[in-house]
Enzyme design. Sequence first.
Site, PDB file in Angstrom:
ATOM      1  N   ASN A 110       0.771  -1.325  -0.021  1.00 48.21           N
ATOM      2  CA  ASN A 110       0.056   0.181   0.064  1.00 48.21           C
ATOM      3  C   ASN A 110       0.941   1.303   0.006  1.00 48.21           C
ATOM      4  OD1 ASN A 110      -2.384   1.586   0.943  1.00 48.21           O
ATOM      5  ND2 ASN A 110      -0.984   2.090   2.387  1.00 48.21           N
ATOM      6  N   TYR A 154       3.544   8.771 -11.499  1.00 52.09           N
ATOM      7  CA  TYR A 154       2.511   8.032 -10.780  1.00 52.09           C
ATOM      8  C   TYR A 154       1.835   7.290 -11.538  1.00 52.09           C
ATOM      9  CZ  TYR A 154      -1.168   7.599  -6.987  1.00 52.09           C
ATOM     10  OH  TYR A 154      -1.960   7.045  -5.910  1.00 52.09           O
ATOM     11  N   LYS A 174       1.873   2.962 -10.869  1.00 50.98           N
ATOM     12  CA  LYS A 174       0.967   2.214 -10.825  1.00 50.98           C
ATOM     13  C   LYS A 174       0.183   1.313 -11.635  1.00 50.98           C
ATOM     14  CE  LYS A 174      -0.044   4.157  -6.456  1.00 50.98           C
ATOM     15  NZ  LYS A 174      -0.044   3.241  -5.672  1.00 50.98           N
TER      16      LYS A 174
HETATM   17  P1  NAP Z   1      -1.299   8.767   2.488  1.00 50.80           P
HETATM   18  O1  NAP Z   1      -2.372   9.101   3.392  1.00 50.80           O
HETATM   19  O2  NAP Z   1      -0.203   9.852   1.822  1.00 50.80           O
HETATM   20  O3  NAP Z   1      -0.290   7.395   3.237  1.00 50.80           O
HETATM   21  C1  NAP Z   1       0.700   7.034   2.661  1.00 50.80           C
HETATM   22  C2  NAP Z   1       1.350   6.071   3.475  1.00 50.80           C
HETATM   23  O4  NAP Z   1       2.517   5.430   2.929  1.00 50.80           O
HETATM   24  C3  NAP Z   1       1.793   6.192   4.854  1.00 50.80           C
HETATM   25  O5  NAP Z   1       1.612   5.427   6.074  1.00 50.80           O
HETATM   26  C4  NAP Z   1       3.431   6.749   4.640  1.00 50.80           C
HETATM   27  O6  NAP Z   1       4.145   6.307   5.820  1.00 50.80           O
HETATM   28  C5  NAP Z   1       3.820   5.538   3.533  1.00 50.80           C
HETATM   29  N1  NAP Z   1       4.859   5.479   2.976  1.00 50.80           N
HETATM   30  C6  NAP Z   1       5.341   6.578   2.092  1.00 50.80           C
HETATM   31  N2  NAP Z   1       6.357   6.209   1.689  1.00 50.80           N
HETATM   32  C7  NAP Z   1       6.893   5.163   2.297  1.00 50.80           C
HETATM   33  C8  NAP Z   1       8.238   4.206   2.030  1.00 50.80           C
HETATM   34  N3  NAP Z   1       9.090   4.611   1.104  1.00 50.80           N
HETATM   35  N4  NAP Z   1       8.194   3.246   2.606  1.00 50.80           N
HETATM   36  C9  NAP Z   1       7.093   2.844   3.454  1.00 50.80           C
HETATM   37  N5  NAP Z   1       6.045   3.575   3.817  1.00 50.80           N
HETATM   38  C10 NAP Z   1       6.029   4.910   2.934  1.00 50.80           C
HETATM   39  O7  NAP Z   1      -1.651   8.013   1.440  1.00 50.80           O
HETATM   40  P2  NAP Z   1      -3.131   7.046   1.008  1.00 50.80           P
HETATM   41  O8  NAP Z   1      -4.000   8.090   0.370  1.00 50.80           O
HETATM   42  O9  NAP Z   1      -3.374   6.453   2.339  1.00 50.80           O
HETATM   43  O10 NAP Z   1      -2.612   5.977  -0.219  1.00 50.80           O
HETATM   44  C11 NAP Z   1      -2.333   4.804   0.134  1.00 50.80           C
HETATM   45  C12 NAP Z   1      -2.013   4.009  -1.129  1.00 50.80           C
HETATM   46  O11 NAP Z   1      -3.232   4.146  -1.957  1.00 50.80           O
HETATM   47  C13 NAP Z   1      -1.045   4.748  -2.020  1.00 50.80           C
HETATM   48  O12 NAP Z   1      -0.154   3.686  -2.712  1.00 50.80           O
HETATM   49  C14 NAP Z   1      -1.839   5.646  -3.141  1.00 50.80           C
HETATM   50  O13 NAP Z   1      -0.856   5.755  -4.303  1.00 50.80           O
HETATM   51  C15 NAP Z   1      -2.971   4.704  -3.177  1.00 50.80           C
HETATM   52  N6  NAP Z   1      -4.216   5.462  -3.903  1.00 50.80           N
HETATM   53  C16 NAP Z   1      -4.669   6.555  -2.930  1.00 50.80           C
HETATM   54  C17 NAP Z   1      -5.730   7.341  -3.426  1.00 50.80           C
HETATM   55  C18 NAP Z   1      -6.218   8.506  -2.894  1.00 50.80           C
HETATM   56  O14 NAP Z   1      -7.048   9.114  -3.435  1.00 50.80           O
HETATM   57  N7  NAP Z   1      -5.679   8.734  -1.679  1.00 50.80           N
HETATM   58  C19 NAP Z   1      -6.320   6.956  -5.048  1.00 50.80           C
HETATM   59  C20 NAP Z   1      -5.559   5.968  -5.332  1.00 50.80           C
HETATM   60  C21 NAP Z   1      -4.748   5.155  -4.995  1.00 50.80           C
HETATM   61  P3  NAP Z   1       4.603   7.688   6.923  1.00 50.80           P
HETATM   62  O15 NAP Z   1       3.389   7.788   7.677  1.00 50.80           O
HETATM   63  O16 NAP Z   1       5.724   7.189   7.496  1.00 50.80           O
HETATM   64  O17 NAP Z   1       5.108   8.693   5.758  1.00 50.80           O
END
Ligand code: NAP
Length: 248
Positions: A90, A156, A160
């Site tokens: 994730n 990105y 993905k």
């Molecule tokens: P988020 O709130 O920004 O959280 C990102 C998470 O990833 C945090 O726990 C962060 O840890 C961790 N992380 C970042 N870089 C890392 C690394 N190098 N090693 C280990 N952990 C790392 O993001 P989110 O929205 O929950 O997104 C989660 C996933 O869903 C991502 O892959 C994102 O691309 C995908 N996604 C999100 C959306 C959306 O609309 N939000 C849509 C499509 C896909 P820290 O807290 O330690 O920084």
Amino acid sequence: MQLAGKVAIVTGASRGIGRAVALGLASRGAAVVINYVAGTAAAAETLAAVENACGRGLLFQADVADARSCEEMVSAALDNFGRIDILVNNAGITRDNILARMKQDEWQSVIDTNLTGAFNCSKAVLRPLLRQKTGGRIINISSVVALSGSTGQANYAAAKAGLIGLTKSLARELASRQITVNAVAPGIIATDMTAVLPATLQESMLSRVPLGRAGTAEEVAETVVFLATAGTYITGQVITVDGGLLMV
Ligand code: NAP
């Protein structure tokens, strides 16, 4: 408690979708390794909630882009819980820019975290999963932009989309061992990742969502939990959780 006795690793579980996934799996009885890279306080909150839900969790700070750290995380999971059943890739970041202005490190850091990170963690769990001979689940969090493209997100979207290729290839490689590999492709989900976008951009994105709102992290987690608990005959698939955004 369909996941009692099972062990999951969730990368990027300190916040957002990863935290909701960790809680969803824990509430079904799984022990959960909560990976994060920098957000120690947020990760500790996830751990407290996981322990409330099932009593077994482990924090592991690791940059998923670093292969050795991923191997150490898997070793820690085995040392603490004795097995691994579920990996949720994730962890993800954005470094948005139009291609003409995109710097090499904006491209590389997104590929390293979002795509190579999933490769590193999948490779690290493979040996214990195969040795256990009890099947398993790998669930990759992709994005609708892998399927549609997105202005300002070439890095990105490429990462993905790569994750979908990784998902399907690994699904084929591991099917005979009863290890399923699927991708979940969220649309616009209310987390820190989208909160930083300008309000006007958020409004215009949401205006294209048939359900008329952003999704929640919990709504994405429901699909991940479904794949982890049921979904025994589903592999190599991409399941969109997007309020109808990509409906054709
Ligand atoms: P988020 O709130 O920004 O959280 C990102 C998470 O990833 C945090 O726990 C962060 O840890 C961790 N992380 C970042 N870089 C890392 C690394 N190098 N090693 C280990 N952990 C790392 O993001 P989110 O929205 O929950 O997104 C989660 C996933 O869903 C991502 O892959 C994102 O691309 C995908 N996604 C999100 C959306 C959306 O609309 N939000 C849509 C499509 C896909 P820290 O807290 O330690 O920084």
